[in-house]
Design an enzyme around this catalytic site. Structure first.
Site, PDB file in Angstrom:
ATOM      1  N   SER A  85      46.076  32.391 -18.253  1.00 34.58           N
ATOM      2  CA  SER A  85      47.039  31.340 -17.887  1.00 34.58           C
ATOM      3  C   SER A  85      48.202  31.948 -17.116  1.00 34.58           C
ATOM      4  CB  SER A  85      47.589  30.646 -19.139  1.00 34.58           C
ATOM      5  OG  SER A  85      48.597  31.429 -19.746  1.00 34.58           O
ATOM      6  N   ASP A  86      48.832  31.157 -16.244  1.00 32.01           N
ATOM      7  CA  ASP A  86      50.063  31.638 -15.637  1.00 32.01           C
ATOM      8  C   ASP A  86      51.076  31.830 -16.767  1.00 32.01           C
ATOM      9  OD1 ASP A  86      52.000  32.452 -13.905  1.00 32.01           O
ATOM     10  OD2 ASP A  86      51.753  30.790 -12.505  1.00 32.01           O
ATOM     11  N   TRP A  87      52.040  32.684 -16.512  1.00 30.68           N
ATOM     12  CA  TRP A  87      52.951  33.134 -17.575  1.00 30.68           C
ATOM     13  C   TRP A  87      53.731  31.946 -18.167  1.00 30.68           C
ATOM     14  CZ3 TRP A  87      49.725  36.311 -16.126  1.00 30.68           C
ATOM     15  CH2 TRP A  87      49.736  37.662 -16.430  1.00 30.68           C
ATOM     16  N   GLY A  88      53.412  31.600 -19.388  1.00 28.68           N
ATOM     17  CA  GLY A  88      54.047  30.431 -20.008  1.00 28.68           C
ATOM     18  C   GLY A  88      53.291  29.143 -19.708  1.00 28.68           C
ATOM     19  N   GLY A  89      52.119  29.246 -19.136  1.00 27.57           N
ATOM     20  CA  GLY A  89      51.395  28.049 -18.714  1.00 27.57           C
ATOM     21  C   GLY A  89      50.262  27.617 -19.644  1.00 27.57           C
TER      22      GLY A  89
END
Ligand code: BGC
Length: 750
Positions: free
Chosen positions: A261-265
């Site tokens: 996942s994208d960072w925090g996504g």
């Protein structure tokens, strides 16, 4: 005996010829049994540890079983400096200075698969030196909005050009033994509300425009990992989007690797587990203990976890871990990569206009270089994609050393203050910085610059933006030239009309004021470690410019499709989840409070009603004249296009012609082949790029050029059949030097 050997050779040859080539994704299946054996030895806890971050840039292996951690690095145009284990703050290492490669739109301006491949090899090699397994790149989202904050990271507004470069970048990286993590999958075309926006678009547009670059890199390039984007697509977050991750990526494209996942996504345990996510970056609140708890309650099974682990281990087997005592023992940036960065930079520079001011004429003995962008380093800033470069030749440094060789004097004045903003801490600005993008020209700086211009034989004005203006996390408010640059360039032109403008930016700018007072205009990009060297070579005529625009320069922002249709800016502003998550009050919340906070955020929607009419597809179809068209870029020589021969068969379309360099210096031309449908029943844009080639020619040299369009590339996504389909009929083939400079046409039937 002799006969026997040749028979054996023949058999081997026949066997090789008959065996089907292994699909690039299936190469990841070489160790399935070993992987199963490893999984059988792992505890549930060990498996779950692999599904989330260990540090800000790694996810866990299982030391006891000899499975190394997976180490990630940004991406996409240089290996990012080492950060603290728990965040992005620099670790303060000394050997982690990397090569700063030209940014995405600059790479795309080369229109060169060879350059993309070399670039990938440079990135891949430097990743290995740093002990990194996965590069968080290439970033291949379509440049839908001229204001897009990450236009400079992305490649092009055109899916075919983006896909070709994404494919070769991927091959280059992976041939060096590093995995790519192609991003941001998918339809992440704006930074405004990127953490919560729902991009709503039709299936045909999704397939033909927004997924194309990913599809090629994954299917043909064997991209080993994929980063789902922050946003939602048609209702679901990308990190738990069944249609994108399970149906298309794994189902149709046969993806065998893992998603990060994208960072925090990451947004939920069940969503991520059931709908295609492997690794939560960063944190473990979804893919940590809750997974174990869900297995205990029967909501999930251990086999589901095994499958995720298997997909990660396939990449772990394909990418050999760099031993700790080998990694980081030499400087990341190496001369070989620096040479690649220079080659790419030389081919990226686009000559937009030239009324004879360039190259610098022999009678020019004194040049006034005006504008802070001539001295600004562009390696860092813009958030995640910055690079700590070993060195960076600025435009002024490049010009000064080249001018010295020619006995030309160079004088410099800053001309304007640059827009600055600090990510963290108090906003303490330097004397040549401003907090106002639209601040008026400063009278003192202007007077100083005008005096220099008057006193010189020629002026080179450096305008454009910087990485505080074009940056991850926000989109530009408009594309106007900032900080009083327009007033300044008008005054400079009045003082000395022998003036060339160099635009230093990643995306397009509004040139309505600048164009009439700039006899020559160069798009100089954020062009990497050797950007200044390459620029000087072009300005002084050592090499002919050969870059072509990978996106349209609109006359004004409102002409571009999403604006013209009122699709952007979004009606609902909300907030950027990523930025919000780093606000001190949000950081101080309990996980429950944070979730409630996220749930309460407005839910912005971005409508893509322009459909496939992105970039030049819109301008051409709606007959809106741009300032500079897609594919545009001039040279110092003329090219002759010989008669075009065109044919069509079952396999596709073939075009050939002879290209001649009619000038007196070596030069490259990028030939472009567009397709227009004639009498079609399906709706199409006016024309679409379907093939291109960069051709190098010595002075006076001619070469036969062959361009082919495989029949697959002529298909459209048939919504009723839910499949790719070919519409038979007549095609007009348009061969030219730019989308608005078509030299020849021919008709074929497919
Ligand atoms: C960006 C990604 C990047 C990641 C890690 C995110 O904010 O969207 O492109 O790879 O951070 O730095």
């Amino acid at each position: 005996m002799k006969k026997l050997v040749s028979f054996a050779v023949l058999l081997a040859f026949l066997a090789a010829a008959c065996s089907k080539p292994v699909a690039p994704q299936d190469r990841l299946l070489a160790h399935e049994q070993e992987i199963d054996a490893l999984i059988a030895q792992m505890t549930l806890e060990e498996k779950v540890e692999m599904l989330h971050s260990k540090t800000n840039m790694s996810s866990a292996g299982v030391e006891r079983l000899g499975i190394a951690d997976m180490h990630y690095a940004d991406g996409p145009f240089g290996i990012r400096e080492e950060g603290q284990p728990n965040g992005f703050m620099p670790a303060g290492w000394t050997l982690d200075s990397a090569t700063y490669f030209p940014t995405g739109s600059a790479l795309a301006a080369t229109w060169s698969e060879d350059m993309a491949y070399l670039y990938g090899t440079g990135m891949g090699k430097e990743a290995r030196l740093r002990g990194k397994d996965v590069i968080l790149g290439p970033a291949v989202n379509i440049q839908r909005l001229p204001v897009g904050g990450r236009t400079y990271e992305y490649l092009s507004e055109d899916p075919m050009l983006s896909a070709a470069l994404a494919l070769y970048y991927t091959k280059g990286v992976q041939d060096e033994g590093t995995a790519v993590c192609i991003k941001h999958f998918a339809v992440n075309n704006q930074e405004t509300n990127r953490g919560s926006v729902d991009a709503q678009l039709d299936e045909r547009t999704l397939r033909e425009i927004y997924l194309k670059p990913f599809e090629r890199a994954i299917r043909e390039g064997g991209a080993m990992s994929v980063m789902p984007a922050y946003n939602k697509v048609n209702g679901d977050y990308c990190s738990e989007n069944e249609h994108l991750l399970n149906e298309i990526l794994r189902g149709e494209w046969g993806f065998k690797g893992f998603t990060v996942s994208d960072w925090g996504g990451t947004h939920s345990t069940m969503g991520a587990m059931l709908h295609g996510l492997n690794v939560q970056m960063t944190g473990s609140n979804y893919l940590g203990q809750p997974v174990i708890d869900s297995i205990a309650t029967g909501a999930l099974t251990e086999e589901q976890v095994d499958e995720k682990v298997r997909q990660i281990l396939r990449v772990r087997f394909a990418v050999e871990a760099v031993p700790e005592d080998v990694a980081n023992t030499v400087m990341t940036s190496q001369p070989e990569s620096q040479a690649i960065a220079r080659q790419v930079a030389e081919k990226a520079i686009v000559l937009l206009k030239n009324d004879g001011v360039l190259p610098v004429a022999p009678e020019v003995k004194k040049i006034a270089v005006i504008g802070q962008n001539a001295v600004l380093k562009t390696q860092s800033g813009g958030m995640g994609a910055g690079v700590k470069a070993l060195y960076e030749v600025t435009p002024l440094e490049g010009i000064t050393s080249r001018a010295a060789e020619a006995g030309v004097e160079v004088a410099y004045a800053p001309g304007y203050r640059n827009y600055a903003r600090r990510m963290w801490g108090p906003q303490v600005l330097g004397p040549l910085e401003t907090a106002q993008i639209d601040e008026a020209a400063d009278p003192e700086l202007l007077a100083e610059a005008v005096a220099l211009a008057r006193d010189a034989d020629m002026v080179i004005f450096f305008g454009g933006t910087n990485k505080n203006i074009e940056t991850e996390g926000s989109d530009r408010k408009d594309i106007k030239l900032p900080c009083g640059q327009e007033t300044l360039v008008q005054a400079l032109y009045e003082a000395n009309p022998r003036l060339a403008t160099v635009l230093i930016s990643g995306g397009p700018t509004d040139l309505q004021v600048l164009e009439p007072v700039s006899p020559a205009i160069v798009q100089g990009w954020w062009n990497g470690t050797e950007g200044g060297t390459a620029l000087a070579e072009v300005l002084f005529g050592d090499i002919a410019p050969s870059g072509k625009l990978p996106f349209t320069f609109p006359v004004k922002l409102e002409d571009s499709p999403a604006y013209a249709l009122g699709n952007f800016p979004d009606k609902n502003t909300g907030g950027d989840l990523f930025t919000l998550m780093y606000r001190p009050d949000v950081l101080a919340m309990t996980p429950e409070q944070r979730q409630a906070f996220i749930d309460a955020l407005p839910k912005p929607v971005s409508q893509y009603t322009e459909g496939p009419l992105v970039g030049y597809r819109w301008f051409d179809t709606r007959e809106v004249k741009p300032m500079y068209a897609f594919g545009h870029g001039l040279s110092y020589v003329d090219f002759g296009y010989g008669d075009m021969k065109a044919s069509a068969g079952k396999k596709g379309v073939k075009v050939s012609f002879v290209l001649t360099n009619e000038g007196s210096m070596p030069a490259d031309e990028v030939v472009q082949l567009y397709v227009r449908r004639i009498g079609s029943e399906v709706e199409w844009p006016d024309k679409e790029l379907k093939a291109f080639r960069r051709v190098s020619l010595r002075e006076g040299e001619s070469k036969k050029v062959v361009l082919e369009i495989p029949v697959e590339d002529l298909r459209y996504w048939n919504v009723e059949k839910n499949a790719w389909d070919l519409e038979h009929g007549k095609l007009e083939l348009l061969l030219g030097s730019a989308s608005d400079d078509i030299r020849q046409t021919a008709e074929v039937t497919i």
